[in-house]
Design a protein around this motif. Structure first.
Motif, PDB file in Angstrom:
ATOM      1  N   ASN A 230       0.720  -1.170   0.123  1.00 16.86           N
ATOM      2  CA  ASN A 230      -0.087  -0.136  -0.107  1.00 16.86           C
ATOM      3  C   ASN A 230       0.802   1.380   0.035  1.00 16.86           C
ATOM      4  N   GLY A 231       1.894   1.110  -0.150  1.00 17.01           N
ATOM      5  CA  GLY A 231       2.909   2.278  -0.463  1.00 17.01           C
ATOM      6  C   GLY A 231       3.719   2.598   1.028  1.00 17.01           C
ATOM      7  N   GLY A 232       3.267   1.743   2.241  1.00 11.64           N
ATOM      8  CA  GLY A 232       3.810   2.190   3.475  1.00 11.64           C
ATOM      9  C   GLY A 232       5.057   1.435   3.829  1.00 11.64           C
ATOM     10  N   GLY A 233       5.190   0.973   4.981  1.00 10.04           N
ATOM     11  CA  GLY A 233       6.300   0.407   5.481  1.00 10.04           C
ATOM     12  C   GLY A 233       6.649   0.718   7.009  1.00 10.04           C
ATOM     13  N   VAL A 234       7.603   0.165   7.527  1.00 11.06           N
ATOM     14  CA  VAL A 234       8.069   0.390   8.860  1.00 11.06           C
ATOM     15  C   VAL A 234       9.025   1.385   8.907  1.00 11.06           C
ATOM     16  N   SER A 400      17.369  -2.630  13.915  1.00  8.61           N
ATOM     17  CA  SER A 400      16.221  -3.465  13.090  1.00  8.61           C
ATOM     18  C   SER A 400      15.688  -4.605  14.214  1.00  8.61           C
ATOM     19  N   GLY A 401      16.482  -5.178  15.119  1.00  5.86           N
ATOM     20  CA  GLY A 401      16.002  -6.175  15.910  1.00  5.86           C
ATOM     21  C   GLY A 401      15.052  -5.540  17.183  1.00  5.86           C
ATOM     22  N   THR A 402      15.670  -4.416  17.691  1.00  6.51           N
ATOM     23  CA  THR A 402      14.659  -3.797  18.467  1.00  6.51           C
ATOM     24  C   THR A 402      13.207  -3.349  17.975  1.00  6.51           C
ATOM     25  N   ILE A 403      13.327  -2.813  16.735  1.00  4.36           N
ATOM     26  CA  ILE A 403      12.118  -2.454  16.002  1.00  4.36           C
ATOM     27  C   ILE A 403      11.297  -3.662  15.619  1.00  4.36           C
ATOM     28  N   THR A 404      11.668  -4.676  15.288  1.00  2.00           N
ATOM     29  CA  THR A 404      11.111  -5.850  15.021  1.00  2.00           C
ATOM     30  C   THR A 404      10.297  -6.306  16.079  1.00  2.00           C
ATOM     31  N   ASP A 405      11.132  -6.910  17.104  1.00  2.00           N
ATOM     32  CA  ASP A 405      10.649  -7.690  18.249  1.00  2.00           C
ATOM     33  C   ASP A 405      10.193  -7.086  19.237  1.00  2.00           C
ATOM     34  N   SER A 406      10.672  -5.835  19.572  1.00  2.00           N
ATOM     35  CA  SER A 406      10.436  -5.001  20.834  1.00  2.00           C
ATOM     36  C   SER A 406       9.237  -3.955  20.654  1.00  2.00           C
ATOM     37  N   ILE A 407       9.146  -3.610  19.222  1.00  2.00           N
ATOM     38  CA  ILE A 407       8.076  -2.451  18.903  1.00  2.00           C
ATOM     39  C   ILE A 407       7.146  -3.031  18.181  1.00  2.00           C
ATOM     40  N   THR A 423      -4.691   2.994  15.213  1.00  2.00           N
ATOM     41  CA  THR A 423      -4.140   4.317  15.021  1.00  2.00           C
ATOM     42  C   THR A 423      -3.290   4.630  16.010  1.00  2.00           C
ATOM     43  N   GLU A 424      -3.853   4.786  17.440  1.00  2.00           N
ATOM     44  CA  GLU A 424      -2.927   5.195  18.473  1.00  2.00           C
ATOM     45  C   GLU A 424      -1.740   4.378  18.752  1.00  2.00           C
ATOM     46  N   VAL A 425      -2.058   2.984  18.911  1.00  2.00           N
ATOM     47  CA  VAL A 425      -1.010   1.988  19.091  1.00  2.00           C
ATOM     48  C   VAL A 425       0.129   2.083  18.110  1.00  2.00           C
ATOM     49  N   PHE A 426      -0.053   2.220  16.754  1.00  2.00           N
ATOM     50  CA  PHE A 426       0.839   2.217  15.858  1.00  2.00           C
ATOM     51  C   PHE A 426       1.427   3.675  15.662  1.00  2.00           C
ATOM     52  N   THR A 427       0.738   4.661  15.963  1.00  2.00           N
ATOM     53  CA  THR A 427       1.439   5.909  16.076  1.00  2.00           C
ATOM     54  C   THR A 427       2.578   6.226  17.265  1.00  2.00           C
ATOM     55  N   GLN A 428       2.160   5.316  18.326  1.00  2.00           N
ATOM     56  CA  GLN A 428       3.122   5.381  19.421  1.00  2.00           C
ATOM     57  C   GLN A 428       4.319   4.577  18.988  1.00  2.00           C
ATOM     58  N   ALA A 429       3.971   3.370  18.150  1.00  2.00           N
ATOM     59  CA  ALA A 429       4.776   2.281  17.898  1.00  2.00           C
ATOM     60  C   ALA A 429       6.127   3.166  16.648  1.00  2.00           C
ATOM     61  N   SER A 430       5.346   3.868  15.939  1.00  2.00           N
ATOM     62  CA  SER A 430       6.299   4.736  14.933  1.00  2.00           C
ATOM     63  C   SER A 430       7.104   5.700  16.005  1.00  2.00           C
ATOM     64  N   ALA A 431       6.754   6.160  16.868  1.00  2.00           N
ATOM     65  CA  ALA A 431       7.425   7.116  17.601  1.00  2.00           C
ATOM     66  C   ALA A 431       8.756   6.494  18.446  1.00  2.00           C
ATOM     67  N   ASP A 432       8.245   5.220  18.745  1.00  2.00           N
ATOM     68  CA  ASP A 432       9.495   4.407  19.349  1.00  2.00           C
ATOM     69  C   ASP A 432      10.323   3.820  18.388  1.00  2.00           C
ATOM     70  N   ALA A 433       9.968   3.652  17.275  1.00  2.88           N
ATOM     71  CA  ALA A 433      11.040   3.306  16.418  1.00  2.88           C
ATOM     72  C   ALA A 433      11.762   4.233  15.960  1.00  2.88           C
ATOM     73  N   GLN A 434      11.126   5.299  15.830  1.00  4.47           N
ATOM     74  CA  GLN A 434      12.042   6.610  15.549  1.00  4.47           C
ATOM     75  C   GLN A 434      13.125   6.949  16.494  1.00  4.47           C
ATOM     76  N   ALA A 435      12.632   6.649  17.687  1.00  2.75           N
ATOM     77  CA  ALA A 435      13.630   6.787  18.853  1.00  2.75           C
ATOM     78  C   ALA A 435      14.881   5.832  18.826  1.00  2.75           C
ATOM     79  N   ALA A 436      14.347   4.658  18.418  1.00 10.94           N
ATOM     80  CA  ALA A 436      15.518   3.457  18.405  1.00 10.94           C
ATOM     81  C   ALA A 436      16.343   3.886  17.149  1.00 10.94           C
ATOM     82  N   ILE A 437      15.702   4.338  16.024  1.00 14.96           N
ATOM     83  CA  ILE A 437      16.695   4.759  14.896  1.00 14.96           C
ATOM     84  C   ILE A 437      17.502   5.810  15.335  1.00 14.96           C
ATOM     85  N   ASP A 438      17.089   6.928  15.841  1.00 13.65           N
ATOM     86  CA  ASP A 438      17.841   8.101  16.450  1.00 13.65           C
ATOM     87  C   ASP A 438      19.032   7.680  17.232  1.00 13.65           C
TER      88      ASP A 438
END
Length: 440
Positions: A230-234, A400-407, A423-438
């Motif tokens: 759908n043009g999205g992704g993690v 990648s491991g943290t994003i996949t298994d812990s988020i 929407t709320e759960v995955f919006t928070q998951a996206s914020a958590d994933a961004q923190a992991a990336i940073d």
């Protein structure tokens, strides 16, 4: 082609033979330079390489055959495999790589390479690709080579490349009144067919037959792959931005969560092994998985077909799972050279024919004609059109491991079990994933 292989194998063995001079200078060094470690060659002894891998399924015998062939082909290097389930390997690998007596070579999913490379646990392998000293690496698929690149440096040599395909049970399709030769080509077709393929005879909410076996934990990232349609992704393609909260990702999640949670097309809480068993026992009509299951499904006597996964509204795309050989940064110079010699042998024409014929995986080489392969599945999974729509998950992302298994998976399981708004759960998951990336 076989003459070419003999020349390349000859070069590889010549490298192995040439190691005797290097080994004399490194006599007595162990996996991390330990003078008491007998695994490094000295006094005429071969260099020993301990190889960890998790290919415990029907593809395992083909791996062992190539290792046995390599060990028999020369007397300068001995590869000693240590085989364990992937989840066990990943639990142990970081500690083991940090130890002076850890393995010299570890096979791992390429998506896991950045997290270990970023910690300095892996040796760079750029020189394997920068010349023809070991082999002509231009014959290796670009996706497989690029999958192990982190921060501009290559840390892996391909062990395999495995595009995911849709398996469908033709007999169950026929019983449902569907054309057994026509699997769903789009998400909409999937939804229409899934209604007929999900059978709950007594209406207790626990189907006797499911349309799909879709793992949501301890499995290859099929759920994540579905977002691409759908043009999205993690995470964005440049590995810098979390995208789980994008409209495209959320729309994809809504579609598939509705299918699984609300319409019951797949059980909730399946691991990858659970999903395989469900399809193998005829209790699920479809599964998206790689070539390693062809042998098991054939042995079960299933009448099944293979196709690219259904196309999403925006793209037809599939997951390319790449397993790559990595080298422990603590390995001695002699052991690192020996490892590269083994990698060249693994990717030789004869070895890749052994691998493809014994596993059903496509060869790692692009110069082996389909007619030279005995296993029909190798050509199916190696089809250029399929490889052309294949994409590697979280390439170049250290976390990648943290994003996949812990988020991602915890968020997915919360939503599938009605524990929070999607929407709320995955919006928070996206914020958590961004923190992991940073944090890297």
């Amino acid at each position: 082609m076989r003459d070419m292989h003999r020349r390349r194998t000859g070069r590889a063995i010549a490298v192995a033979a040439g190691l005797s001079l290097t080994l004399a200078a490194c006599a007595g060094q162990g996996s991390g330079g330990n003078d008491d470690d007998p695994s490094a060659a000295g006094d005429g002894q071969p260099t020993e390489l301990v190889l960890w891998h998790g290919l415990t399924g029907p593809d395992g015998p083909a791996v062992q055959q190539i290792i046995d062939d390599f060990n028999a082909s020369q007397d300068e290097i001995v590869v000693q495999p240590n085989v364990m389930p992937w989840d066990v390997l990943y639990q142990k690998v970081l500690t083991s790589l940090s130890s002076d007596d850890g393995p010299q070579v570890v096979a791992m999913s390429a998506s896991n390479v950045p997290q270990y490379a970023s910690k300095g646990a892996l040796a760079p392998l750029d020189d394997f690709f920068s010349s023809d000293s070991y082999m002509d690496t231009s014959v290796l698929p670009a996706a497989a080579k690029e999958a192990a690149v982190f921060d501009g440096t290559t840390y892996g040599v391909p062990l395999n490349i495995a595009p995911m395909m849709l398996y469908w049970n033709k007999d169950l399709f026929a019983e449902a009144g569907l054309d057994p030769e026509k699997p769903p080509a789009t998400w909409d077709e999937f939804a229409q067919m899934a209604e007929k393929l999900t059978v709950d005879s007594n209406g207790d909410g626990k189907p006797e037959q499911y349309a799909l076996a879709l793992g949501d934990k301890a499995t290859v990232p099929i759920w994540q792959m579905l977002l691409w349609g759908n043009g999205g992704g993690v995470v964005s393609d440049d590995a810098r931005t979390a995208t789980l909260d994008s409209p495209e990702s959320l729309e994809a999640l809504e579609f598939w969560v509705e299918q699984v949670r609300d319409k019951g097309v797949s059980p909730i809480g399946l691991s990858g092994a659970d999903a395989d068993k469900l399809f193998q026992t005829g209790k699920a009509a479809m599964e998206i998985v790689g070539p390693w299951m062809t042998t098991g499904f054939d042995e079960a006597g299933l009448n099944y077909g293979l196709a690219a996964p259904p196309a999403g509204p925006e793209a037809q795309v599939t997951l390319a799972d790449v397993v790559t050989f990595t080298v422990n940064a603590k390995a001695s110079e002699a052991q690192q050279e020996a490892a590269k010699t083994f990698f060249a042998y693994w990717n030789s024409v004869e070895s890749q024919q052994t691998w493809a014929d014994g596993s059903g995986f496509p060869p790692t080489r692009t110069d082996i004609p389909a007619e030279d392969l005995e296993n029909k599945y190798s050509a199916i999974f190696g089809d250029p059109d399929l490889l052309g729509i294949s994409k590697v998950y979280l390439a170049g992302v250290p976390s990648s491991g943290t994003i996949t298994d812990s988020i991602f998976y915890p968020a997915l399981q919360r939503v599938l079990n009605n524990d929070g708004d999607l929407t709320e759960v995955f919006t928070q998951a996206s914020a958590d994933a961004q923190a992991a990336i940073d944090q890297g």
